[in-house]
Design a protein around this motif. Structure first.
Motif, PDB file in Angstrom:
ATOM      1  N   ASP A  73       0.696  -1.092  -0.003  1.00  0.00           N
ATOM      2  CA  ASP A  73       0.000  -0.077   0.144  1.00  0.00           C
ATOM      3  C   ASP A  73       0.715   1.296   0.116  1.00  0.00           C
ATOM      4  N   ALA A  74       1.472   1.350  -1.097  1.00  0.00           N
ATOM      5  CA  ALA A  74       2.734   2.501  -1.099  1.00  0.00           C
ATOM      6  C   ALA A  74       2.443   3.062  -2.425  1.00  0.00           C
ATOM      7  N   VAL A  75       1.524   3.208  -3.140  1.00  0.00           N
ATOM      8  CA  VAL A  75       1.463   3.808  -4.348  1.00  0.00           C
ATOM      9  C   VAL A  75       1.061   5.186  -4.199  1.00  0.00           C
ATOM     10  N   GLU A  76       1.933   6.362  -4.893  1.00  0.00           N
ATOM     11  CA  GLU A  76       1.693   7.574  -4.881  1.00  0.00           C
ATOM     12  C   GLU A  76       1.804   8.181  -6.126  1.00  0.00           C
ATOM     13  N   GLU A  77       1.503   9.438  -6.159  1.00  0.00           N
ATOM     14  CA  GLU A  77       1.495  10.299  -7.304  1.00  0.00           C
ATOM     15  C   GLU A  77       2.998  10.864  -7.254  1.00  0.00           C
ATOM     16  N   LEU A  78       3.541  10.941  -8.679  1.00  0.00           N
ATOM     17  CA  LEU A  78       4.790  11.467  -8.896  1.00  0.00           C
ATOM     18  C   LEU A  78       4.662  13.053  -8.839  1.00  0.00           C
TER      19      LEU A  78
END
Length: 54
Positions: free
Chosen positions: A48-53
């Motif tokens: 659970d570590a998806v982030e927007e660039l």
């Protein structure tokens, strides 16, 4: 490939993708895989570590 070399290469690829206006706009901070769509969990590693660039 060393840890810092891999991190530098991944950062440079993400930066180039972002600067060109195409490609990945999201990244998993756990496994550094880039994605074009937002996910709640990384489809590559499951974290659970998806982030927007930025």
């Amino acid at each position: 490939m060393g840890l810092f070399s891999k991190a530098g290469k991944t950062f440079e690829e993400a930066k180039q993708s972002y600067m060109s206006g195409k490609g990945a706009t999201y990244v998993c901070r756990a496994c550094e895989e880039r994605m074009t769509e937002e996910h709640d969990y990384c489809p590559h590693c499951g974290e659970d570590a998806v982030e927007e660039l930025e």
